[in-house]
Design a protein around this motif. Structure first.
Motif, PDB file in Angstrom:
ATOM      1  N   LYS A 498       0.828  -1.215   0.000  1.00  0.00           N
ATOM      2  CA  LYS A 498       0.000   0.000   0.000  1.00  0.00           C
ATOM      3  C   LYS A 498       0.859   1.259   0.000  1.00  0.00           C
ATOM      4  CE  LYS A 498      -3.842  -2.158   2.516  1.00  0.00           C
ATOM      5  NZ  LYS A 498      -4.566  -2.180   3.816  1.00  0.00           N
ATOM      6  N   ILE A 499       1.937   1.231   0.777  1.00  0.00           N
ATOM      7  CA  ILE A 499       2.785   2.415   0.849  1.00  0.00           C
ATOM      8  C   ILE A 499       3.388   2.731  -0.523  1.00  0.00           C
ATOM      9  CG2 ILE A 499       4.967   3.291   1.763  1.00  0.00           C
ATOM     10  CD1 ILE A 499       4.300   2.045   4.402  1.00  0.00           C
ATOM     11  N   LYS A 500       3.936   1.716  -1.209  1.00  0.00           N
ATOM     12  CA  LYS A 500       4.514   1.935  -2.536  1.00  0.00           C
ATOM     13  C   LYS A 500       3.451   2.401  -3.531  1.00  0.00           C
ATOM     14  CE  LYS A 500       8.114  -1.619  -2.107  1.00  0.00           C
ATOM     15  NZ  LYS A 500       8.612  -2.894  -2.652  1.00  0.00           N
ATOM     16  N   LEU A 531      -1.752  -0.572   7.427  1.00  0.00           N
ATOM     17  CA  LEU A 531      -2.216   0.799   7.328  1.00  0.00           C
ATOM     18  C   LEU A 531      -3.529   0.841   6.571  1.00  0.00           C
ATOM     19  CD1 LEU A 531       1.160   2.507   6.390  1.00  0.00           C
ATOM     20  CD2 LEU A 531      -0.024   2.670   8.579  1.00  0.00           C
ATOM     21  N   SER A 532      -4.458   1.611   7.059  1.00  0.00           N
ATOM     22  CA  SER A 532      -5.747   1.716   6.383  1.00  0.00           C
ATOM     23  C   SER A 532      -5.631   2.642   5.182  1.00  0.00           C
ATOM     24  CB  SER A 532      -6.810   2.270   7.341  1.00  0.00           C
ATOM     25  OG  SER A 532      -6.536   3.618   7.636  1.00  0.00           O
ATOM     26  N   VAL A 533      -6.460   2.389   4.169  1.00  0.00           N
ATOM     27  CA  VAL A 533      -6.491   3.256   2.995  1.00  0.00           C
ATOM     28  C   VAL A 533      -6.892   4.665   3.404  1.00  0.00           C
ATOM     29  CG1 VAL A 533      -7.700   3.690   0.833  1.00  0.00           C
ATOM     30  CG2 VAL A 533      -6.916   1.397   1.377  1.00  0.00           C
ATOM     31  N   SER A 576      -6.451  -8.444  -5.205  1.00  0.00           N
ATOM     32  CA  SER A 576      -5.376  -8.026  -4.317  1.00  0.00           C
ATOM     33  C   SER A 576      -5.928  -7.156  -3.199  1.00  0.00           C
ATOM     34  CB  SER A 576      -4.308  -7.248  -5.092  1.00  0.00           C
ATOM     35  OG  SER A 576      -4.792  -5.970  -5.442  1.00  0.00           O
ATOM     36  N   GLU A 577      -5.258  -7.199  -2.066  1.00  0.00           N
ATOM     37  CA  GLU A 577      -5.704  -6.407  -0.919  1.00  0.00           C
ATOM     38  C   GLU A 577      -5.611  -4.919  -1.220  1.00  0.00           C
ATOM     39  OE1 GLU A 577      -4.693  -5.788   3.836  1.00  0.00           O
ATOM     40  OE2 GLU A 577      -3.671  -7.342   2.677  1.00  0.00           O
ATOM     41  N   ILE A 578      -4.604  -4.531  -1.973  1.00  0.00           N
ATOM     42  CA  ILE A 578      -4.453  -3.112  -2.326  1.00  0.00           C
ATOM     43  C   ILE A 578      -5.665  -2.633  -3.103  1.00  0.00           C
ATOM     44  CG2 ILE A 578      -3.079  -1.461  -3.653  1.00  0.00           C
ATOM     45  CD1 ILE A 578      -0.644  -3.206  -3.118  1.00  0.00           C
ATOM     46  N   MET A 579      -6.087  -3.417  -4.115  1.00  0.00           N
ATOM     47  CA  MET A 579      -7.219  -3.005  -4.934  1.00  0.00           C
ATOM     48  C   MET A 579      -8.540  -3.092  -4.177  1.00  0.00           C
ATOM     49  SD  MET A 579      -6.313  -1.859  -7.856  1.00  0.00           S
ATOM     50  CE  MET A 579      -5.016  -1.072  -6.898  1.00  0.00           C
ATOM     51  N   ARG A 580      -8.667  -4.080  -3.308  1.00  0.00           N
ATOM     52  CA  ARG A 580      -9.920  -4.202  -2.526  1.00  0.00           C
ATOM     53  C   ARG A 580     -10.139  -2.965  -1.675  1.00  0.00           C
ATOM     54  NH1 ARG A 580      -8.297  -9.450  -1.096  1.00  0.00           N
ATOM     55  NH2 ARG A 580      -8.022  -8.773   1.068  1.00  0.00           N
ATOM     56  N   ASP A 581      -9.064  -2.449  -1.100  1.00  0.00           N
ATOM     57  CA  ASP A 581      -9.179  -1.268  -0.253  1.00  0.00           C
ATOM     58  C   ASP A 581      -9.289   0.021  -1.065  1.00  0.00           C
ATOM     59  OD1 ASP A 581      -9.082  -2.880   1.923  1.00  0.00           O
ATOM     60  OD2 ASP A 581      -7.003  -2.444   2.455  1.00  0.00           O
TER      61      ASP A 581
END
Length: 595
Positions: A498-500, A531-533, A576-581
């Motif tokens: 998420k950070i990247k 970390l939360s979106v 992916s978790e990144i896209m879900r959030d």
């Protein structure tokens, strides 16, 4: 005009679009190529940065620039002259398809032009820029020369522009590479501007391949001047005699080591200067750290001819050598002038008397110092290199059934080698430890097993040994079909937290105001996923929500770019978790992408 302190051009600035314009297409040529210098090119084109810094690191600006430029850049270079690098970056995979290697017609010929033709567009206009250089696309620190002209398409064809089109189109046809027809059709109609101080401009492509020299000759072959000033790092006696016989007076600037090779009688009646050794070795006097100092030798090529009060300037890639007159592919631009500040006498005085001059008087040796043994070795190495260059190396990628790894099989049928015995090893650029012996005079099947998709490279490095001594190593591009998903996998792996991901979004939305570290640093994946979106969106240090709001109202193009990134990431991992959030928030903004 040639003041080494004040009359300086920045390579990155030359490639940057004018304000309000966007790069649409870039066609470049270079004899030699550093792959990391190639990564620097799109950063210059899209973010107006110079070619300084560490381009071997994974950086957000490089990632985003190559994302935008992959289909916009065509770079032609000589086959076998891509520099071998000790360090590999997966980002190089994005630029592989931009590189087109040209094989010279003989081992004593070279593809040697240094040229960029850029097409820029804004909402209303098309603008072309032609940059003519003496510099290759490398990080070499030598003294070079560059010039550029610009123009907009007109209603009728221009002869100079047509010559440029015919020249470039020859290499497109030879390599079977495609280009949009409008690029050449518009280029043919451009009447380029004339730089201040000059009265005319002419293009002189030179092409000795396939007996094309009569169509594209070296213009200096038929000119006669009252005086000719030559700046050339390489000089041979054949060409020097020719120019000496056809021009009333010669003034020559070159490298000392090259002048030392010439017999003393060749320089008789020639006013001769060499680049100062203090300049060449200057970095070693300043930088005491081992390995950081580089030579700053002469690499510029300039010919200035005087006919009474008229002056002609020729600049570009051609040396004062026989190959530049009859065998090579080269490119020169000619400027004409009657102005005092462009006259040969003024420039000569500037080169030798200015306080920032890099030249000094040359004191000839009693006899030429050319090392016959070194020349013989150089010729032998060039012969075996060309033997490899003109051979076909075809790659076949086979996906393993039991996992996501690939086997790369390289096929080559090599002719029998007659002469000195050589041993040749081949290895992938990013897999140095896996070396295979190349057998001459037979069919070769080189197997490189268990390669991850993100580690697939189309570049093969060849090490050439004479006995136990390594005499050369060259890099060749394989003819191999690369899986389409390779770039998406590399892209996803680079921004795998998420950070990247949010740092990359922040850079895209506001590159000028981005205050983070440009290097894509490894993060703790588990920590970043905690970390939360919402925290990343509204955090003061990453004001992405604010930037998205601005983009929605002012720059919908930025939102379309983000949508392309989202689509690319989802191709590799649909859940992916990144896209879900991210997607619930992104859905609010993406409708503005097509506004």
């Amino acid at each position: 005009m040639l003041n080494t302190k004040d009359d300086r051009l920045n390579y990155g600035e030359l490639l940057s679009p004018p304000e309000g314009y966007t790069l649409i297409k870039a066609v470049g040529t270079s004899y030699s190529l550093d792959l990391y210098a190639l990564l620097a090119i799109p950063v210059s084109m899209f973010y107006s940065k110079n070619m300084e810094g560490d381009f071997q690191k994974n950086r957000y600006d490089i990632l985003d620039a190559i994302r935008q430029s992959k289909d916009k850049v065509d770079l032609f270079c000589q086959r076998g002259k891509i520099n071998v690098t000790d360090k590999y970056s997966n980002l190089l995979a994005f630029m592989e398809s931009c590189v087109e290697e040209i094989t010279p017609s003989t081992q004593n010929s070279s593809f040697h032009p240094k040229l960029w033709v850029l097409r820029f567009e804004n909402e209303d206009e098309v603008l072309y820029r032609v940059i003519v250089l003496s510099r290759n696309l490398t990080f070499d620190r030598s003294w070079d020369v560059a010039c550029f002209v610009e123009g907009k398409p007109g209603n009728k064809k221009n002869r100079e522009s047509e010559k440029l089109c015919d020249y470039l189109n020859y290499f497109y046809l030879e390599s079977k590479r495609n280009i949009n027809n409008s690029f050449f059709s518009d280029l043919k109609t451009i009447d380029f501007n004339i730089p201040e101080g000059f009265t005319g401009v002419e293009f002189y492509p030179i092409l000795g391949f396939d007996n094309k020299i009569n169509t594209f000759p070296n213009p200096l072959d038929n000119e006669v001047y009252d005086e000719l000033l030559i700046v050339s790092p390489f000089v041979d006696i054949t060409t020097l005699k020719k120019l000496k016989n056809s021009n009333n007076k010669i003034c020559l600037f070159s490298r000392k080591e090259e002048l030392d090779k010439l017999p003393s009688e060749a320089l008789s009646e020639i006013e001769t200067y060499c680049i100062n050794s203090t300049v060449v070795d200057g970095e070693s006097c300043i930088d005491s750290e081992e390995g950081n100092a580089l030579m700053q030798n002469l690499h510029a090529k300039i010919f200035i001819g005087r006919k009474q009060k008229h002056t002609d300037w020729y600049m570009g890639s051609a040396n004062c050598t026989d190959p530049a007159y009859g065998r090579n592919a080269e490119f020169l631009v000619k400027f004409q002038s009657f102005q005092a500040r462009t006259q040969l006498s003024v420039i000569k005085k500037q080169l030798i008397e200015d306080k920032y001059s890099i030249f000094c008087d040359y004191e000839p040796l009693e006899e030429g110092m050319e090392d016959a043994e070194a020349v013989t070795l150089e010729q032998a190495v060039r012969k075996i290199e060309y033997f490899l260059v003109e051979s076909d190396f075809k790659g076949e990628l086979i996906k393993r059934e039991e996992n996501d790894l690939y086997d790369l099989i390289v096929h080559a049928s090599l002719k029998e080698w007659i002469g000195e015995e050589y041993t040749i090893n081949a290895k992938l650029l990013n897999r140095k430890s896996d070396s295979k012996v190349v057998h001459l005079g037979q069919k070769n099947r080189l197997e490189y097993l268990k390669i991850g998709i993100s580690d697939i490279s189309c570049f093969l490095e060849f090490e050439i040994f004479s006995g136990k001594e390594k005499v050369s190593n060259i890099l060749l591009k394989l003819d191999v079909e690369i899986p389409e998903e390779r770039e998406n996998v590399i892209f996803t792996n680079l921004i795998n937290s998420k950070i990247k991901f949010f740092k990359y979004l922040q850079f895209i939305l506001s590159p000028d105001q981005y205050e983070g570290v440009l290097e894509i640093q490894e993060e703790s994946i588990s920590g970043s996923n905690e970390l939360s979106v919402q925290n990343l969106f509204f955090n003061d240090s990453t004001p992405i929500y604010e930037y998205l709001m601005l983009a929605a109202s002012r720059s919908p193009k930025k939102l379309r770019e983000i949508q392309e990134i989202v689509d690319r990431l989802k191709k590799i991992d649909t859940d992916s978790e990144i896209m879900r959030d991210f997607e619930p928030i992104w859905n609010v903004f993406k409708e503005f992408a097509h506004a």
